[in-house]
Design an enzyme around this catalytic site. Structure first.
Site, PDB file in Angstrom:
ATOM      1  N   ASP A   1       0.844  -1.200   0.000  1.00  0.00           N
ATOM      2  CA  ASP A   1       0.000   0.000   0.000  1.00  0.00           C
ATOM      3  C   ASP A   1       0.880   1.250   0.000  1.00  0.00           C
ATOM      4  O   ASP A   1       2.046   1.208   0.415  1.00  0.00           O
ATOM      5  CB  ASP A   1      -0.885   0.033   1.251  1.00  0.00           C
ATOM      6  CG  ASP A   1      -1.869  -1.125   1.286  1.00  0.00           C
ATOM      7  OD1 ASP A   1      -2.165  -1.690   0.216  1.00  0.00           O
ATOM      8  OD2 ASP A   1      -2.328  -1.457   2.401  1.00  0.00           O
TER       9      ASP A   1
HETATM   10  N1  URA Z   1      -1.263  -5.942   3.828  1.00  0.00           N
HETATM   11  C1  URA Z   1      -1.763  -4.680   3.815  1.00  0.00           C
HETATM   12  O1  URA Z   1      -2.817  -4.427   4.383  1.00  0.00           O
HETATM   13  N2  URA Z   1      -1.069  -3.745   3.182  1.00  0.00           N
HETATM   14  C2  URA Z   1       0.124  -3.969   2.555  1.00  0.00           C
HETATM   15  O2  URA Z   1       0.730  -3.051   2.014  1.00  0.00           O
HETATM   16  C3  URA Z   1       0.628  -5.279   2.594  1.00  0.00           C
HETATM   17  C4  URA Z   1      -0.088  -6.248   3.219  1.00  0.00           C
END
Ligand code: URA
Length: 243
Positions: A105
Site C-alpha cells: 500500500d
Molecule cells: N497488507 C496490507 O494491508 N497492506 C500492505 O501493504 C501489505 C499487506
C-alpha cells in the site's frame, strides 16, 4: 550467444560501477576458470565459461533484481497519474521492463522486489506457492490473546474464503509505546493485513514488510534506498515456497 568482454560481463551481473569493475580486475580479484584475468578486454563465453569474483562463482544474467526499502507515500506501480511511483525512485538503473513483485500500500514501508523476471514475480506472488511474507505491524491499541488466536487460525475478511492460517507473535512495543506484532502471511490479498486486523477490531497505524521467502530487507538501506540482489539471493528466491 557468442563471446563478450569481461568488463561487459561484470557490468551485466552488477558487481559494481564501471570504475569499481576496472579496479576489481586490476586487483586480480576476477578469474575465468582457474586463470586470474587482469584485462577487461578479455573475451569469454557466458554460456561456457565460469567466472569468479573473490572466489565466488557468478551467475550470468542480464535480468535485473532490485531490493527497495519502500518509503511511505509512493505507490507500488510502474506508472501513476497522481502519485510518485517506486520506479521513479530508481536512479542510475535502467528501469525498462521492471515491475514490483506484489504491491505494498502507499503508506506501507519495507521490502519490495523490483525485477524484469516475470516468471519469478509469478512464482513469488502465486497463492499456490505459499511464499511467506513477514510484516511488522504496529497497532493503535493492545490486542488480546484471543484475537491473536483468530489471526493464527484464519479470519473472515469479506472474501469467498477465510485467510490461510498466519504466524503471529508479539514484539516489543514501539517508541510511542504502541503494540507491535510480527505477522507472517502466505497470500497477498488486497490490504490483507489491515483487513485481518480490522476483522478482529484493530487498527494498523504502521506497516512494514520485513521479508519475502528467503529474502530479508537489508536494514542498511534507508527508506527509498535500493541495491541489486546478490547471485545467492536470486537463487534462493527462485526456489522459494512450495507447490
Ligand atoms: N497488507 C496490507 O494491508 N497492506 C500492505 O501493504 C501489505 C499487506
Amino acid at each position: 550467444m557468442g563471446t563478450i568482454r569481461l568488463d561487459r560481463y561484470l557490468a551485466d551481473v552488477h558487481i559494481g560501477s564501471r570504475k569499481q569493475i576496472k579496479e576489481f580486475i586490476r586487483e586480480g580479484r576476477v578469474r575465468i576458470g582457474d586463470a586470474v584475468v587482469t584485462k577487461g578486454e578479455e573475451h569469454l563465453d557466458p554460456e561456457e565459461d565460469t567466472v569468479f569474483f573473490d572466489d565466488k562463482q557468478l551467475q550470468y544474467s542480464k535480468q535485473r533484481y532490485i531490493m527497495l526499502n519502500k518509503p511511505a507515500g509512493v505507490v507500488s506501480a510502474t506508472k501513476d497519474g497522481l502519485s510518485k511511483t517506486v520506479i521513479g525512485l530508481l536512479k542510475n538503473i535502467p528501469v525498462r521492463g521492471l515491475s514490483p513483485a506484489g504491491r505494498l500500500d502507499k503508506d506501507t514501508e519495507g521490502l519490495l522486489l523490483l525485477t524484469d523476471d516475470g516468471p519469478l514475480i509469478h512464482h513469488l506472488i502465486s497463492p499456490s506457492r505459499k511464499v511467506d511474507k513477514c510484516y511488522e505491524v504496529h497497532l493503535k491499541e493492545e490486542i488480546s490473546d484471543e484475537a491473536l488466536t483468530t489471526l493464527r487460525e484464519g479470519v473472515e475478511i469479506g472474501d469467498d474464503s477465510k485467510t490461510l492460517p498466519a504466524d503471529v507473535k508479539r514484539l516489543a512495543p514501539d517508541e510511542k509505546g504502541q503494540p507491535v506484532l510480527e505477522l507472517i502471511i502466505r497470500e497477498g490479498r488486497f490490504h490483507q493485513i489491515k483487513r485481518m486486523l480490522h476483522a478482529v477490531g484493530h487498527e494498523v497505524v504502521y506497516l512494514k514488510r520485513i521479508s519475502m521467502g528467503p529474502l530479508a530487507l537489508d536494514e542498511s538501506l534507508p527508506p527509498g534506498g535500493y541495491r541489486y540482489l546478490s547471485a545467492d539471493e536470486i537463487q534462493a528466491l527462485k526456489t522459494a515456497g512450495k507447490e
